[in-house]
Every structure is written in C-alpha cells, then in structure tokens.
Design a protein around this motif. Structure first.
Motif, PDB file in Angstrom:
ATOM      1  N   VAL A   1       0.855  -1.187   0.000  1.00  0.00           N
ATOM      2  CA  VAL A   1       0.000   0.000   0.000  1.00  0.00           C
ATOM      3  C   VAL A   1       0.886   1.230   0.000  1.00  0.00           C
ATOM      4  CG1 VAL A   1      -1.732   1.284   1.303  1.00  0.00           C
ATOM      5  CG2 VAL A   1      -1.743  -1.193   1.365  1.00  0.00           C
ATOM      6  N   GLU A   2       0.477   2.228  -0.770  1.00  0.00           N
ATOM      7  CA  GLU A   2       1.167   3.517  -0.707  1.00  0.00           C
ATOM      8  C   GLU A   2       0.110   4.611  -0.634  1.00  0.00           C
ATOM      9  OE1 GLU A   2       3.528   3.939  -4.257  1.00  0.00           O
ATOM     10  OE2 GLU A   2       1.787   4.063  -5.554  1.00  0.00           O
ATOM     11  N   SER A   3       0.439   5.678   0.071  1.00  0.00           N
ATOM     12  CA  SER A   3      -0.524   6.776   0.166  1.00  0.00           C
ATOM     13  C   SER A   3      -0.305   7.731  -1.003  1.00  0.00           C
ATOM     14  CB  SER A   3      -0.390   7.507   1.501  1.00  0.00           C
ATOM     15  OG  SER A   3       0.890   8.052   1.629  1.00  0.00           O
ATOM     16  N   ILE A   4      -1.380   8.382  -1.396  1.00  0.00           N
ATOM     17  CA  ILE A   4      -1.334   9.396  -2.438  1.00  0.00           C
ATOM     18  C   ILE A   4      -1.601  10.721  -1.750  1.00  0.00           C
ATOM     19  CG2 ILE A   4      -2.455  10.257  -4.537  1.00  0.00           C
ATOM     20  CD1 ILE A   4      -3.179   7.310  -5.155  1.00  0.00           C
ATOM     21  N   SER A   5      -0.719  11.673  -1.928  1.00  0.00           N
ATOM     22  CA  SER A   5      -0.882  12.945  -1.229  1.00  0.00           C
ATOM     23  C   SER A   5      -2.171  13.634  -1.657  1.00  0.00           C
ATOM     24  CB  SER A   5       0.323  13.867  -1.480  1.00  0.00           C
ATOM     25  OG  SER A   5       0.243  14.421  -2.775  1.00  0.00           O
ATOM     26  N   LYS A   6      -2.730  14.392  -0.748  1.00  0.00           N
ATOM     27  CA  LYS A   6      -3.956  15.136  -1.050  1.00  0.00           C
ATOM     28  C   LYS A   6      -3.709  16.148  -2.162  1.00  0.00           C
ATOM     29  CE  LYS A   6      -6.145  14.296   3.354  1.00  0.00           C
ATOM     30  NZ  LYS A   6      -7.367  13.583   3.093  1.00  0.00           N
ATOM     31  N   ASP A   7      -2.499  16.719  -2.208  1.00  0.00           N
ATOM     32  CA  ASP A   7      -2.162  17.663  -3.285  1.00  0.00           C
ATOM     33  C   ASP A   7      -2.156  16.967  -4.636  1.00  0.00           C
ATOM     34  OD1 ASP A   7      -1.913  19.806  -1.553  1.00  0.00           O
ATOM     35  OD2 ASP A   7       0.281  19.658  -1.409  1.00  0.00           O
ATOM     36  N   LYS A   8      -1.535  15.797  -4.701  1.00  0.00           N
ATOM     37  CA  LYS A   8      -1.496  15.063  -5.966  1.00  0.00           C
ATOM     38  C   LYS A   8      -2.899  14.657  -6.397  1.00  0.00           C
ATOM     39  CE  LYS A   8       0.496  11.176  -8.426  1.00  0.00           C
ATOM     40  NZ  LYS A   8       1.447  10.064  -8.418  1.00  0.00           N
ATOM     41  N   GLU A   9      -3.704  14.173  -5.456  1.00  0.00           N
ATOM     42  CA  GLU A   9      -5.077  13.792  -5.766  1.00  0.00           C
ATOM     43  C   GLU A   9      -5.855  14.992  -6.318  1.00  0.00           C
ATOM     44  OE1 GLU A   9      -9.031  11.889  -3.619  1.00  0.00           O
ATOM     45  OE2 GLU A   9      -7.523  12.888  -2.379  1.00  0.00           O
ATOM     46  N   ALA A  10      -5.755  16.129  -5.646  1.00  0.00           N
ATOM     47  CA  ALA A  10      -6.472  17.332  -6.082  1.00  0.00           C
ATOM     48  C   ALA A  10      -6.004  17.780  -7.464  1.00  0.00           C
ATOM     49  CB  ALA A  10      -6.280  18.456  -5.064  1.00  0.00           C
ATOM     50  N   ARG A  11      -4.707  17.691  -7.711  1.00  0.00           N
ATOM     51  CA  ARG A  11      -4.144  18.083  -9.016  1.00  0.00           C
ATOM     52  C   ARG A  11      -4.662  17.171 -10.124  1.00  0.00           C
ATOM     53  NH1 ARG A  11       0.559  18.449  -7.114  1.00  0.00           N
ATOM     54  NH2 ARG A  11       1.349  16.428  -7.729  1.00  0.00           N
ATOM     55  N   LEU A  12      -4.686  15.866  -9.876  1.00  0.00           N
ATOM     56  CA  LEU A  12      -5.177  14.919 -10.874  1.00  0.00           C
ATOM     57  C   LEU A  12      -6.656  15.164 -11.182  1.00  0.00           C
ATOM     58  CD1 LEU A  12      -3.450  11.639  -9.645  1.00  0.00           C
ATOM     59  CD2 LEU A  12      -2.970  12.869 -11.771  1.00  0.00           C
ATOM     60  N   ILE A  13      -7.433  15.420 -10.148  1.00  0.00           N
ATOM     61  CA  ILE A  13      -8.857  15.680 -10.346  1.00  0.00           C
ATOM     62  C   ILE A  13      -9.061  16.990 -11.100  1.00  0.00           C
ATOM     63  CG2 ILE A  13     -11.027  16.218  -9.149  1.00  0.00           C
ATOM     64  CD1 ILE A  13     -10.082  14.149  -6.998  1.00  0.00           C
ATOM     65  N   ALA A  14      -8.331  18.028 -10.713  1.00  0.00           N
ATOM     66  CA  ALA A  14      -8.457  19.329 -11.386  1.00  0.00           C
ATOM     67  C   ALA A  14      -8.051  19.240 -12.853  1.00  0.00           C
ATOM     68  CB  ALA A  14      -7.612  20.378 -10.666  1.00  0.00           C
ATOM     69  N   ASP A  15      -7.055  18.410 -13.146  1.00  0.00           N
ATOM     70  CA  ASP A  15      -6.580  18.247 -14.529  1.00  0.00           C
ATOM     71  C   ASP A  15      -7.437  17.263 -15.319  1.00  0.00           C
ATOM     72  OD1 ASP A  15      -4.540  19.990 -13.940  1.00  0.00           O
ATOM     73  OD2 ASP A  15      -3.003  18.436 -13.717  1.00  0.00           O
ATOM     74  N   GLY A  16      -8.419  16.654 -14.661  1.00  0.00           N
ATOM     75  CA  GLY A  16      -9.277  15.686 -15.338  1.00  0.00           C
ATOM     76  C   GLY A  16      -8.606  14.336 -15.561  1.00  0.00           C
ATOM     77  N   CYS A  17      -7.539  14.070 -14.818  1.00  0.00           N
ATOM     78  CA  CYS A  17      -6.783  12.822 -14.986  1.00  0.00           C
ATOM     79  C   CYS A  17      -7.223  11.772 -13.972  1.00  0.00           C
ATOM     80  CB  CYS A  17      -5.284  13.101 -14.829  1.00  0.00           C
ATOM     81  SG  CYS A  17      -4.631  14.276 -16.001  1.00  0.00           S
ATOM     82  N   THR A  18      -8.505  11.594 -13.832  1.00  0.00           N
ATOM     83  CA  THR A  18      -8.997  10.677 -12.807  1.00  0.00           C
ATOM     84  C   THR A  18      -8.710   9.214 -13.128  1.00  0.00           C
ATOM     85  OG1 THR A  18     -11.190  10.745 -13.809  1.00  0.00           O
ATOM     86  CG2 THR A  18     -10.783  12.251 -11.971  1.00  0.00           C
ATOM     87  N   ASP A  19      -8.347   8.904 -14.376  1.00  0.00           N
ATOM     88  CA  ASP A  19      -7.964   7.522 -14.699  1.00  0.00           C
ATOM     89  C   ASP A  19      -6.788   7.079 -13.843  1.00  0.00           C
ATOM     90  OD1 ASP A  19      -9.945   7.187 -16.529  1.00  0.00           O
ATOM     91  OD2 ASP A  19      -8.654   7.277 -18.291  1.00  0.00           O
ATOM     92  N   GLU A  20      -5.917   8.016 -13.470  1.00  0.00           N
ATOM     93  CA  GLU A  20      -4.762   7.679 -12.638  1.00  0.00           C
ATOM     94  C   GLU A  20      -5.168   7.303 -11.215  1.00  0.00           C
ATOM     95  OE1 GLU A  20      -1.113   9.919 -12.819  1.00  0.00           O
ATOM     96  OE2 GLU A  20      -1.775  10.868 -14.687  1.00  0.00           O
ATOM     97  N   LEU A  21      -6.404   7.602 -10.838  1.00  0.00           N
ATOM     98  CA  LEU A  21      -6.889   7.253  -9.507  1.00  0.00           C
ATOM     99  C   LEU A  21      -7.654   5.930  -9.509  1.00  0.00           C
ATOM    100  CD1 LEU A  21      -8.091  10.775  -8.338  1.00  0.00           C
ATOM    101  CD2 LEU A  21      -5.940   9.608  -7.773  1.00  0.00           C
ATOM    102  N   ARG A  22      -7.855   5.377 -10.685  1.00  0.00           N
ATOM    103  CA  ARG A  22      -8.552   4.091 -10.787  1.00  0.00           C
ATOM    104  C   ARG A  22      -7.765   3.038 -10.011  1.00  0.00           C
ATOM    105  NH1 ARG A  22     -10.194   3.637 -16.325  1.00  0.00           N
ATOM    106  NH2 ARG A  22     -11.954   4.831 -15.594  1.00  0.00           N
ATOM    107  N   GLY A  23      -8.486   2.219  -9.253  1.00  0.00           N
ATOM    108  CA  GLY A  23      -7.826   1.170  -8.473  1.00  0.00           C
ATOM    109  C   GLY A  23      -7.351   1.637  -7.109  1.00  0.00           C
TER     110      GLY A  23
END
Length: 172
Positions: free
Chosen positions: A75-97
């Motif tokens: 397991v690895e954590s994803i920073s809240k900043d990275k998550e917010a950046r991916l969502i803002a950029d519309g790159c939610t595929d990277e959050l799949r799984g």
C-alpha cells in the motif's frame, strides 16, 4: 443538517432519494441520495476529526487515498495535493484502483499505513434502507466489498457508521 434542512424533520421517501437533482462535471446524474450523503459526510467527518484529536493518541487519516497492490500486498498513500491536481486536470484515470476510506485509525507513528480500525460512514436513503458496504464492479477488486479490500490493504477491522444503526460490523 441534511434531511431536516430539506424535508422539515421528515425523512425523504424512496422516490425523493432516487430523484436526479443535478449533474456532476462529467455530466453524470447526481441523485438526491448522493447529494445528501455528500453533505452528511462533510459534517460527520468534521465532527469525527474534533473527537479524534482529543481521544486518539496515535495518528489518524481522514479521506486519505491509497493505492493498493493486492498481489504484492503493498500500500502507498497518495498525497492530497497530488489527488487534487489529478482531479483538477481531469486525470482521474490515474486514480482508478485506489481506495479512500473515510477514517483510518493508525497503529502508531512508525508504520502509518497500518490500520487498527477503518471506518466507513454510510447514510442510506431512504433511511429505512440498511447501511451496506459498496461492491466494486470492475478492476482488480471486482466482486469484492469495500470492507474486504480495506481490511486486506490496511489491516485492522473495518466498520460502518450510520445514523440509525451506529457503529456496526456488516459482513460483505
């Protein structure tokens, strides 16, 4: 908040819960149940954070996103900043799984990804429905419940918290 605000003290009906009240940024329908659940989550998480700061001596996480590799049991954590950046950029595929439990009470400071207890808030609509863990439809967790995946990924027990039933162990 929630039901009282919109329904003057009465619970919403099944039909009211299923009514589409808006669309998300991607054009997907948002039902009243989803809309109310999101509002209730915000309030419940804020209350839980206040209580945990006073009562839980070890670290805890609120809506922390994790990437879980089931075959490697890693397991690895994803920073809240990275998550917010991916969502803002519309790159939610990277959050799949990934998984995003509501609250994780960690074992200690040296191993932050190890859970003693993982909590999931559920706000059934209508309130006559029982709280249940969501099931994953696709991907590496297909056919499994959130509870099962949370326990495998983070260790510890996973429990539901719901207004009508309180804290409850609901088997998948």
């Amino acid at each position: 908040m929630g039901n009282a605000r919109y329904f003057h003290g009465r619970p919403p009906t099944r039909q009211e819960c299923a009514e589409v009240v808006e669309q998300d940024r991607c054009g997907n329908p948002v039902t009243r149940a989803m809309f109310l659940g999101k509002q209730k989550h915000v309030l419940a998480l804020a209350c839980a954070e206040q209580v945990l700061k006073k009562l839980w001596p070890a670290p805890f996480s609120i809506e922390q996103r994790y990437r879980y590799y089931p075959h490697a049991r890693m397991v690895e954590s994803i920073s809240k900043d990275k998550e917010a950046r991916l969502i803002a950029d519309g790159c939610t595929d990277e959050l799949r799984g990934t998984i995003k439990p509501d609250i994780v009470l960690h074992e200690d400071r040296s191993l932050l990804l190890k859970s003693v207890l993982t909590l999931g808030f559920k706000f059934p609509c209508p309130d006559t429905n029982g709280p249940t863990w969501a099931r994953y439809d696709t991907g590496s967790y297909a056919g499994r419940s959130q509870r099962t995946v949370y326990e495998e990924a983070l260790g510890g027990q996973a429990l539901l918290i719901s207004p009508r039933t309180g804290v409850k162990e609901v088997k998948p």
